[in-house]
Structure formats: C-alpha cells, structure tokens
Design an enzyme around this catalytic site. Structure first.
Site, PDB file in Angstrom:
ATOM      1  N   ASP A 158      42.859  37.214  46.378  1.00 28.55           N
ATOM      2  CA  ASP A 158      41.479  37.593  46.058  1.00 28.55           C
ATOM      3  C   ASP A 158      41.149  37.069  44.671  1.00 28.55           C
ATOM      4  O   ASP A 158      41.624  37.612  43.666  1.00 28.55           O
ATOM      5  CB  ASP A 158      41.338  39.127  46.095  1.00 28.55           C
ATOM      6  CG  ASP A 158      39.901  39.552  45.885  1.00 28.55           C
ATOM      7  OD1 ASP A 158      39.166  39.704  46.870  1.00 28.55           O
ATOM      8  OD2 ASP A 158      39.516  39.714  44.707  1.00 28.55           O
ATOM      9  N   GLU A 160      38.971  36.097  41.334  1.00 27.87           N
ATOM     10  CA  GLU A 160      37.798  36.491  40.548  1.00 27.87           C
ATOM     11  C   GLU A 160      37.300  35.226  39.872  1.00 27.87           C
ATOM     12  O   GLU A 160      38.101  34.326  39.569  1.00 27.87           O
ATOM     13  CB  GLU A 160      38.150  37.558  39.512  1.00 27.87           C
ATOM     14  CG  GLU A 160      38.651  38.867  40.101  1.00 27.87           C
ATOM     15  CD  GLU A 160      37.714  39.510  41.123  1.00 27.87           C
ATOM     16  OE1 GLU A 160      36.484  39.438  40.937  1.00 27.87           O
ATOM     17  OE2 GLU A 160      38.214  40.074  42.113  1.00 27.87           O
ATOM     18  N   ASP A 258      36.373  33.474  49.224  1.00 30.81           N
ATOM     19  CA  ASP A 258      37.450  33.028  48.314  1.00 30.81           C
ATOM     20  C   ASP A 258      37.880  31.586  48.566  1.00 30.81           C
ATOM     21  O   ASP A 258      38.260  30.880  47.640  1.00 30.81           O
ATOM     22  CB  ASP A 258      38.667  33.960  48.455  1.00 30.81           C
ATOM     23  CG  ASP A 258      38.329  35.356  47.989  1.00 30.81           C
ATOM     24  OD1 ASP A 258      38.653  35.720  46.863  1.00 30.81           O
ATOM     25  OD2 ASP A 258      37.674  36.082  48.775  1.00 30.81           O
ATOM     26  N   HIS A 315      37.186  44.932  42.010  1.00 36.79           N
ATOM     27  CA  HIS A 315      36.868  43.628  41.388  1.00 36.79           C
ATOM     28  C   HIS A 315      37.925  43.161  40.390  1.00 36.79           C
ATOM     29  O   HIS A 315      37.696  42.184  39.677  1.00 36.79           O
ATOM     30  CB  HIS A 315      35.475  43.627  40.729  1.00 36.79           C
ATOM     31  CG  HIS A 315      34.381  44.002  41.681  1.00 36.79           C
ATOM     32  ND1 HIS A 315      34.054  43.238  42.776  1.00 36.79           N
ATOM     33  CD2 HIS A 315      33.568  45.097  41.714  1.00 36.79           C
ATOM     34  CE1 HIS A 315      33.075  43.831  43.431  1.00 36.79           C
ATOM     35  NE2 HIS A 315      32.770  44.968  42.820  1.00 36.79           N
ATOM     36  N   ASP A 320      42.332  44.185  44.128  1.00 38.45           N
ATOM     37  CA  ASP A 320      41.630  43.860  45.388  1.00 38.45           C
ATOM     38  C   ASP A 320      42.648  43.316  46.400  1.00 38.45           C
ATOM     39  O   ASP A 320      42.668  43.736  47.561  1.00 38.45           O
ATOM     40  CB  ASP A 320      40.537  42.802  45.152  1.00 38.45           C
ATOM     41  CG  ASP A 320      39.266  43.397  44.535  1.00 38.45           C
ATOM     42  OD1 ASP A 320      39.176  44.631  44.436  1.00 38.45           O
ATOM     43  OD2 ASP A 320      38.369  42.614  44.152  1.00 38.45           O
TER      44      ASP A 320
END
Ligand code: AMP
Ligand code: MG
Length: 355
Positions: A158, A160, A258, A315, A320
């Site tokens: 995941d 960011e 993603d 987040h 996550d």
C-alpha cells in the site's frame, strides 16, 4: 458382305464408341467432383471441416471433451448437487444466532455480518461435502481448489504518495512510502517486510495536507533515497528470498490505484522498467465484493464487515498494508479462490515500451 451387314457393323461400332465416350465422361466427371476443379489434393475431399469434439476448457486451461465429461459422473444429475442445494437452503434459513453457534461448534470464526457468516458456513459445508464424496464430479473437485496458480506467497502493499487537498487531473503522484509485506500462504502469517520512505522529485516539499493525511514528516522523505534506489533495493530484497525465481507470488492491493495510478506513472517518471509481476495482481477489495457478494467499501468498512477494527493509523502505508493482509487472511480462511482480478491495460504497457 451385304449392305445390310455393313450397316449393322457400322451401327455396332458407333454404339461401342458412344458407350466408351459415356464411360470415360462419367469417370472424368466423378474425378472432378471428388477433387474439385482447381485440383485440390485427395486428402481434402470434404469441403466442410469435421466438427471439433464437443467440450470445454476446464479450470486448468485444458480442453475436456464431452466424452470425458460423460465418463465422469459430473452431469448435474449427480446426487451431490441435491445435497449441496439442501445445504445452502439449510444455511439460508438459519437465524444469526444459529449461524454463529454452528460456526463456533465447527471451530470457525463467528464474527462478521449476516452475509459474511452465512457465506463462511456455506463454503465450509460445501467443501466438506465435496471432499467426503468418493467420486465427485470433476468441476466440483476443481471448485475446492482455492490456489489455482500454486502461489506460495502474497506481497501485500500500500503506497503513500504526494498529494494535494484536491488532486488536479494531471497530477503525478510520487511514491513517498513503499511498504510490502511477505504473506506466507502456508502459515497465513506475515513472515517478513520491506519498508522504505521515498524522496519525491517533482514535488519535494510535502503539502501540509499530505503530511496530515499520511503522518509522514518532511525529514523522513528528505533523508530517504529516490524511487530508483528504493526500487533497486526492493528488487534485491525479492531476489534474496527467491521470490519470482523459485517461489511464486502475487501482489495484493486494496483497489487498483497503487499499481495503475501510482507504481506505473512512477516507473515512467523514473525511467524504471515496469516489472512483469505487476502486470496482473489480486485486488483484495474486488475479491471481497465478489466472494462475499456484498459491497466492500473502503478498508475500514471491509474490516468492520468481518468483525474487526482497523489497527494502527489509517493512511500510514505500513499500517494500511497490515490491515489489507488481515482482510486477505480472512478471505483465504473463508475459502475464497485466489485469482488474479486486475490486469494492466496492454495499450498502457505498450505506450511505456515506446517512450
Ligand atoms: P491511502 O492508501 O488511502 O492512504 O491513499 C494513498 C494515497 O492516495 C495517499 O498517500 C494520497 O497521496 C492519496 N490520497 C488518499 N486520500 C486522499 C484524499 N482524501 N485527498 C487527496 N489524496 C488522497
Ligand atoms: Mg495507504
């Protein structure tokens, strides 16, 4: 020879010639019909191709002919189908309390919404019934196989990325956190992890919105390597564990963002070859919706539906990922088929090849 005898002989010769011409013409006609006027070879006498054997492709991609299916007691007439139908209606008629009690009696997880616990119980009972059947139809034998690609690991990730409160349409998200969990499909546990922050290039200064959303500090990205190096480290990490060589894995994400909107544009931006293993993957959110036949919602909502709470900070890429792994584990324990359900569009991949 009298003139009468001469006429008789002439008539006989004429008749013989006529018969000969007729026979030869008939023979030629027959030959032409058989081979075709353009002179096709003998072996091609049938202008219509023979009918292909009736059948269909099975789950492993093999063509199974009707003969095989007939030899197999797999038609819908097999008594197991009645048994499975009555199992389903039995589960459907249970109250929530009865469902939970039955799951507890079987040593199964009783938490989750009605839809989820009823799917869990039905899948379990169906599977048991099929496994106990001495000679189940081949298509049911296939249906109890939950790992058709023989995967050994899942790589749950995941990312960011840089962001604005409202991201413009042409905004290029740059990866700022790159967490990947190594989920062992035998033990159903997270065995290892790769984690790195990543320094953005186009927008080196994180917006306040981004920092608040992700919890990532400016100094964490300032001291981190650029994507090219992070990705090189990740590839080394994979190689050191024989992932992709001896060991089979699939990426797992929560929605397609993603890979499609983040990893792919990042690879284009950094001129890093887009990895083959990311061209198809498992989207846990999509799998959740199709397996439980319920609206999945976001990560927190999926967890809530299976009776769990989000652990950690939403987040944060690492947290996550850990929560996606928990949802994935539940799906697997509930008997969900692990199949690729997201594919990179070929035209997008081709456009990168050309650039
Ligand atoms: P997530 O996995 O939900 O934490 O989101 C991944 C990335 O999507 C974040 O790092 C942001 O770049 C972007 N993002 C997520 N939510 C928002 C939002 N509400 N507004 C703008 N960007 C967002
Ligand atoms: Mg995230």
């Amino acid at each position: 020879m009298t003139s009468l005898e001469m006429w008789a002989l002439f008539g006989f010769v004429l008749l013989a010639v006529a018969v000969y011409v007729l026979v030869v013409t008939a023979w030629l006609f027959a030959r032409c019909r058989g081979r075709g006027m353009a002179g096709k070879p003998e072996g091609d006498e049938h202008s219509e191709a023979p009918e292909p054997p009736r059948g269909r492709t099975d789950a492993s991609g093999l063509w199974v002919t009707e003969d095989v299916r007939e030899a197999d007691p797999g038609g819908r007439t097999h008594p197991i189908y009645k048994k499975l139908a009555s199992l389903s209606s039995e589960v459907n008629s249970m109250s929530r309390g009865q469902l939970k009690q039955r799951l507890r009696d079987l040593g199964l997880e009783p938490r989750g919404t009605d839809t989820i616990i009823s799917k869990r119980l039905t899948t379990y009972l169906r599977r048991q019934a099929i496994l106990q059947e001495p000679d189940p139809p081949w298509e049911l034998q296939n249906s109890v196989q939950t790992n058709p690609y023989g995967l050994q690991y899942l790589l749950v990730l995941d990312f960011e990325a840089t962001c604005e409160p409202v991201n413009p349409v042409d905004y290029v998200h740059e990866i700022i956190e790159f967490p990947v969990l190594l989920f062992n499909l035998k033990t159903l546990t997270v065995e290892d992890r790769f984690h790195s922050y990543c320094r953005p290039f186009l927008n080196p200064n994180l917006t306040d919105f981004c920092k608040n959303l992700t919890g990532i500090r400016q100094d964490q990205v300032d001291s981190a390597p650029y994507f090219t190096e992070v990705f090189r480290n990740f590839t080394k990490w994979l190689d050191a564990r024989d992932l992709g060589n001896k060991l089979r894995f699939s990426l797992v994400t929560d929605c397609p963002w993603d890979i499609k909107e983040c990893l792919f544009p990042q690879c284009v931006l950094s001129q890093v070859e887009f990895p083959q293993y990311a061209t198809k993957w498992i989207d846990a959110r999509k799998l959740f919706g199709s397996f439980y036949r319920t609206k999945s919602g976001n990560l927190s909502s999926m967890l809530e539906k299976i009776g769990l709470k989000f652990e950690g900070r939403e987040h944060c890429g690492l947290h996550d990922s850990l929560n996606i792994a928990r949802v994935t584990e539940r799906l697997i324990r509930d008997g969900c088929l692990l199949k690729y359900n997201r594919f990179m569009p070929q035209d997008l991949l081709a456009s990168f090849d050309k650039s």
